[in-house]
Scaffold this motif. Structure first.
Motif, PDB file in Angstrom:
ATOM      1  N   PRO A  48       0.838  -1.204   0.000  1.00  0.00           N
ATOM      2  CA  PRO A  48       0.000   0.000   0.000  1.00  0.00           C
ATOM      3  C   PRO A  48       0.877   1.260   0.000  1.00  0.00           C
ATOM      4  N   GLU A  49       0.346   2.323  -0.542  1.00  0.00           N
ATOM      5  CA  GLU A  49       1.107   3.574  -0.676  1.00  0.00           C
ATOM      6  C   GLU A  49       1.623   4.068   0.684  1.00  0.00           C
ATOM      7  N   LEU A  50       0.826   3.883   1.734  1.00  0.00           N
ATOM      8  CA  LEU A  50       1.252   4.316   3.081  1.00  0.00           C
ATOM      9  C   LEU A  50       2.530   3.603   3.510  1.00  0.00           C
ATOM     10  N   CYS A  51       2.636   2.324   3.181  1.00  0.00           N
ATOM     11  CA  CYS A  51       3.841   1.557   3.531  1.00  0.00           C
ATOM     12  C   CYS A  51       5.062   2.136   2.822  1.00  0.00           C
ATOM     13  N   ARG A  52       4.870   2.526   1.563  1.00  0.00           N
ATOM     14  CA  ARG A  52       6.029   2.976   0.776  1.00  0.00           C
ATOM     15  C   ARG A  52       6.638   4.261   1.323  1.00  0.00           C
ATOM     16  N   ARG A  53       5.867   5.021   2.101  1.00  0.00           N
ATOM     17  CA  ARG A  53       6.454   6.225   2.697  1.00  0.00           C
ATOM     18  C   ARG A  53       6.560   6.113   4.223  1.00  0.00           C
ATOM     19  N   CYS A  54       6.523   4.881   4.713  1.00  0.00           N
ATOM     20  CA  CYS A  54       6.536   4.663   6.164  1.00  0.00           C
ATOM     21  C   CYS A  54       7.979   4.676   6.692  1.00  0.00           C
ATOM     22  N   PRO A  55       8.233   5.362   7.801  1.00  0.00           N
ATOM     23  CA  PRO A  55       9.613   5.417   8.327  1.00  0.00           C
ATOM     24  C   PRO A  55      10.150   4.084   8.847  1.00  0.00           C
ATOM     25  N   VAL A  56       9.260   3.104   9.107  1.00  0.00           N
ATOM     26  CA  VAL A  56       9.778   1.819   9.596  1.00  0.00           C
ATOM     27  C   VAL A  56       9.647   0.711   8.539  1.00  0.00           C
ATOM     28  N   LEU A  57       9.520   1.131   7.291  1.00  0.00           N
ATOM     29  CA  LEU A  57       9.337   0.146   6.207  1.00  0.00           C
ATOM     30  C   LEU A  57      10.455  -0.901   6.192  1.00  0.00           C
ATOM     31  N   ASP A  58      11.693  -0.466   6.420  1.00  0.00           N
ATOM     32  CA  ASP A  58      12.811  -1.393   6.310  1.00  0.00           C
ATOM     33  C   ASP A  58      12.691  -2.555   7.314  1.00  0.00           C
ATOM     34  N   THR A  59      12.164  -2.276   8.505  1.00  0.00           N
ATOM     35  CA  THR A  59      11.974  -3.335   9.502  1.00  0.00           C
ATOM     36  C   THR A  59      10.680  -4.104   9.238  1.00  0.00           C
ATOM     37  N   CYS A  60       9.634  -3.390   8.939  1.00  0.00           N
ATOM     38  CA  CYS A  60       8.299  -3.982   8.862  1.00  0.00           C
ATOM     39  C   CYS A  60       8.018  -4.713   7.546  1.00  0.00           C
ATOM     40  N   ARG A  61       8.448  -4.087   6.453  1.00  0.00           N
ATOM     41  CA  ARG A  61       8.207  -4.613   5.089  1.00  0.00           C
ATOM     42  C   ARG A  61       6.726  -4.888   4.831  1.00  0.00           C
ATOM     43  N   GLY A  62       5.876  -4.132   5.522  1.00  0.00           N
ATOM     44  CA  GLY A  62       4.440  -4.247   5.241  1.00  0.00           C
ATOM     45  C   GLY A  62       3.782  -5.459   5.865  1.00  0.00           C
TER      46      GLY A  62
END
Ligand code: SF4
Length: 334
Positions: free
Chosen positions: A284-298
């Motif tokens: 989702p677009e929100l994930c792509r700009r999320c500051p914890v994306l690298d840990t969470c990966r959605g």
């Protein structure tokens, strides 16, 4: 998202056999993997410079070559993580474990005989299991305990606490069940995980190092700071840092994603599917700009597959309203 040139860990399912019948277990009850095939994987891992292997099952101690497998991995200078229920370990197997294993990851599904039997159907004495756990704790460098989250966990972790304090594991991993049960999905919804995250924060004040393992969207906590403390995210899993050699003979991204990536570590690690998983286009677009994306990966690809028929979709726990709130809270506090 960047991928390392080599996996950091190879997980080897050496057998599908197990004495237990745990509620959320989806492991196929398939026979022992021939020792020669396990050796080939250990040789390839050591040759490539992979640092660690995890020996798992089913219940790996049931494999007739369990002890030679550990000794062989040790001789190849691989760090060894052992996943076991520690239900029934012979003195000879315990001796080999103590001589070879670096980390024991022990499943603990109950805090007493009754609770353990209710979840696992185990016919082995809980006292014997405890004796084994304390032996592993005394002799190995690291011991982790792992408990599958159930629909009452957010209220019923408390009875585990005295036992966990006694065992004093380096980490207590609370495993999100990877299940396609409609009931489980309904009961273990975002609100359930939000309450669980708060419960875990409380437990941590007691100096218990508890986490939720198996990928879970960090924003489900409603606060990314809490999410980062409580959820391990997907970064360590699902083909981003490690690979699983299935008891069926091929490599796959994790226990619960049966995508056949090939017959060797090298082939699997270069597989286009893993490159696709490292991308963000399907999130989702929100994930792509999320500051914890690298840990969470959605969140979990395995749960996306169960909920949407494809791993390249949103985690069923992803709630856009909750994510938006967590992201805006993070941007205000940063
Ligand atoms: S917005 Fe996406 S990447 Fe960020 S915490 Fe939520 S699920 Fe994870």
């Amino acid at each position: 998202m960047k991928r390392p040139s080599l996996p950091s860990e190879i997980i080897i399912e050496i057998t599908g056999r197990c004495r237990q019948v745990c509620t959320y277990c989806t492991g196929p009850r398939i026979p022992d993997v021939p020792f020669k095939d396990i050796k080939a994987t250990l040789d390839e891992a050591a040759g490539l410079g992979v640092k660690a292997v995890r020996i798992t099952g089913g219940e790996p101690t049931l494999h007739p070559d369990f002890r030679p497998i550990l000794s062989y991995a040790k001789a190849r200078k691989l760090a060894i993580i052992l996943n076991t229920s520690a239900d029934n370990i012979s003195p000879a197997a315990m001796k080999t474990i103590i001589a070879t294993v670096d980390v024991a990851h022990v499943s603990l599904q109950g805090y007493d005989e009754k609770a353990n039997t209710a979840y696992t159907g185990s016919k082995v004495s809980f006292l014997d299991k405890m004796k084994n756990i304390f032996l592993l704790k005394a002799y190995l460098p690291v011991l982790w305990t792992a408990t599958v989250i159930t629909s009452d966990s957010e209220r019923s972790l408390t009875p585990f606490i005295p036992l966990i304090k006694k065992i004093n594991p380096a980490a207590w991993l609370l495993q999100r069940p990877i299940s396609d049960s409609v009931e489980a999905l309904k009961e273990m919804n975002p609100l359930f995980f939000r309450k669980l995250a708060l419960e875990i924060m409380k437990i941590r004040r007691d100096r218990i190092n508890a986490f939720v393992s198996n990928p879970t969207p960090l924003c489900v906590a409603g606060d990314l700071q809490i999410g980062k403390k409580v959820f391990l995210g997907a970064r360590l899993d699902e083909g981003h840092l490690r690979l699983v050699r299935s008891a069926r003979g091929f490599f796959k991204p994790n226990y619960f994603l049966e995508t056949n990536l090939g017959r060797s570590i090298r082939e699997a690690w270069e597989h286009p599917f893993l490159k696709e998983l490292s991308g963000t286009g399907y999130l989702p677009e929100l994930c792509r700009r999320c500051p914890v994306l690298d840990t969470c990966r959605g969140g979990s690809r395995s749960m996306a597959l169960r909920a949407h028929g494809t791993p390249l979709a949103a985690d069923p726990l992803f709630d856009p309203a909750m994510a938006r709130k967590a992201l805006s809270k993070a941007s205000v506090s940063s």
